[in-house]
Scaffold this motif. Structure first.
Motif, mmCIF file in Angstrom:
data_model
loop_
_atom_site.group_PDB
_atom_site.id
_atom_site.type_symbol
_atom_site.label_atom_id
_atom_site.label_comp_id
_atom_site.label_asym_id
_atom_site.label_seq_id
_atom_site.Cartn_x
_atom_site.Cartn_y
_atom_site.Cartn_z
ATOM 1 N N VAL A 145 21.012 -18.509 21.821
ATOM 2 C CA VAL A 145 20.999 -17.936 20.474
ATOM 3 C C VAL A 145 21.826 -16.655 20.447
ATOM 4 O O VAL A 145 21.653 -15.773 21.291
ATOM 5 C CB VAL A 145 19.553 -17.660 20.016
ATOM 6 C CG1 VAL A 145 19.522 -16.909 18.699
ATOM 7 C CG2 VAL A 145 18.787 -18.964 19.915
ATOM 8 N N ARG A 162 16.399 -18.305 15.755
ATOM 9 C CA ARG A 162 15.336 -17.316 16.031
ATOM 10 C C ARG A 162 14.941 -16.700 14.699
ATOM 11 O O ARG A 162 15.792 -16.263 13.926
ATOM 12 C CB ARG A 162 15.820 -16.248 16.996
ATOM 13 C CG ARG A 162 14.715 -15.264 17.384
ATOM 14 C CD ARG A 162 15.152 -14.265 18.413
ATOM 15 N NE ARG A 162 16.328 -13.546 17.937
ATOM 16 C CZ ARG A 162 17.324 -13.159 18.726
ATOM 17 N NH1 ARG A 162 17.311 -13.434 20.008
ATOM 18 N NH2 ARG A 162 18.354 -12.508 18.229
ATOM 19 N N ARG A 207 16.506 -19.965 24.659
ATOM 20 C CA ARG A 207 16.531 -18.604 24.070
ATOM 21 C C ARG A 207 17.891 -17.958 24.252
ATOM 22 O O ARG A 207 18.414 -17.314 23.347
ATOM 23 C CB ARG A 207 15.450 -17.724 24.694
ATOM 24 C CG ARG A 207 14.050 -18.063 24.268
ATOM 25 C CD ARG A 207 13.052 -16.983 24.653
ATOM 26 N NE ARG A 207 13.202 -16.478 26.003
ATOM 27 C CZ ARG A 207 12.522 -16.906 27.064
ATOM 28 N NH1 ARG A 207 11.619 -17.857 26.931
ATOM 29 N NH2 ARG A 207 12.731 -16.383 28.245
ATOM 30 N N GLU A 245 8.009 -17.564 20.721
ATOM 31 C CA GLU A 245 9.026 -17.254 21.721
ATOM 32 C C GLU A 245 8.575 -17.543 23.148
ATOM 33 O O GLU A 245 9.344 -18.051 23.959
ATOM 34 C CB GLU A 245 9.433 -15.787 21.583
ATOM 35 C CG GLU A 245 10.526 -15.353 22.526
ATOM 36 C CD GLU A 245 11.002 -13.943 22.250
ATOM 37 O OE1 GLU A 245 12.214 -13.718 22.353
ATOM 38 O OE2 GLU A 245 10.174 -13.076 21.925
ATOM 39 N N PHE A 270 8.934 -12.882 17.736
ATOM 40 C CA PHE A 270 9.899 -13.884 17.311
ATOM 41 C C PHE A 270 9.310 -15.274 17.497
ATOM 42 O O PHE A 270 8.480 -15.508 18.371
ATOM 43 C CB PHE A 270 11.187 -13.803 18.144
ATOM 44 C CG PHE A 270 12.048 -12.627 17.817
ATOM 45 C CD1 PHE A 270 12.669 -12.506 16.584
ATOM 46 C CD2 PHE A 270 12.248 -11.635 18.757
ATOM 47 C CE1 PHE A 270 13.475 -11.423 16.288
ATOM 48 C CE2 PHE A 270 13.057 -10.547 18.474
ATOM 49 C CZ PHE A 270 13.669 -10.441 17.236
ATOM 50 N N SER A 271 9.785 -16.184 16.686
ATOM 51 C CA SER A 271 9.522 -17.595 16.914
ATOM 52 C C SER A 271 10.871 -18.304 16.848
ATOM 53 O O SER A 271 11.868 -17.731 16.394
ATOM 54 C CB SER A 271 8.532 -18.168 15.898
ATOM 55 O OG SER A 271 9.018 -18.050 14.589
ATOM 56 N N TYR A 272 10.888 -19.522 17.312
ATOM 57 C CA TYR A 272 12.128 -20.289 17.362
ATOM 58 C C TYR A 272 11.945 -21.584 16.590
ATOM 59 O O TYR A 272 10.982 -22.316 16.816
ATOM 60 C CB TYR A 272 12.532 -20.587 18.806
ATOM 61 C CG TYR A 272 13.105 -19.375 19.494
ATOM 62 C CD1 TYR A 272 14.474 -19.259 19.712
ATOM 63 C CD2 TYR A 272 12.303 -18.328 19.891
ATOM 64 C CE1 TYR A 272 15.017 -18.133 20.319
ATOM 65 C CE2 TYR A 272 12.829 -17.200 20.497
ATOM 66 C CZ TYR A 272 14.188 -17.109 20.705
ATOM 67 O OH TYR A 272 14.717 -15.988 21.299
ATOM 68 N N SER A 295 20.332 -15.502 13.571
ATOM 69 C CA SER A 295 20.305 -15.718 15.019
ATOM 70 C C SER A 295 20.221 -17.218 15.266
ATOM 71 O O SER A 295 19.170 -17.823 15.046
ATOM 72 C CB SER A 295 19.112 -14.996 15.635
ATOM 73 O OG SER A 295 19.171 -13.621 15.363
#
Length: 91
Positions: free
Chosen positions: A86, A8, A83, A75, A60-62, A22
């Motif tokens: 994490v 994350r 998600r 996200e 947030f981005s992943y 993360s």
């Protein structure tokens, strides 16, 4: 290539600073068929499947890695199972 490595990134002013990471991992085989399909679609064309939401600069981005391929998606496009894998760790 059965495992996904997830990180994350982003958030409000780079949440957590340089020492908080993360990260998580999940096996593709542990995902539901619907989540597996979503992952396949994300890796096929992440910008088409997961366009960024305008006005969410601090969201947030992943970053998801499968084998040698890495994508980064917002996200809202990431299945909850991924998600939830994490965890925050201090390095």
């Amino acid at each position: 290539m059965d495992r996904l490595k997830i990180e994350r990134v982003g958030g409000f002013a780079g949440f957590g600073g340089p020492h908080l990471k993360s990260r998580g991992e999940v096996a593709l085989s542990d995902l539901s068929p619907a989540d597996q399909k979503t992952v396949e679609q994300l890796f096929a064309d992440p910008k088409k499947v997961a366009p960024a939401h305008p006005g969410q600069a601090d969201a947030f981005s992943y970053r998801i890695t499968r084998g040698a391929q890495t994508i980064e998606v917002p996200e809202h496009a990431v299945p909850s199972t991924i998600r939830n894998s994490v965890k925050d760790v201090l390095e």
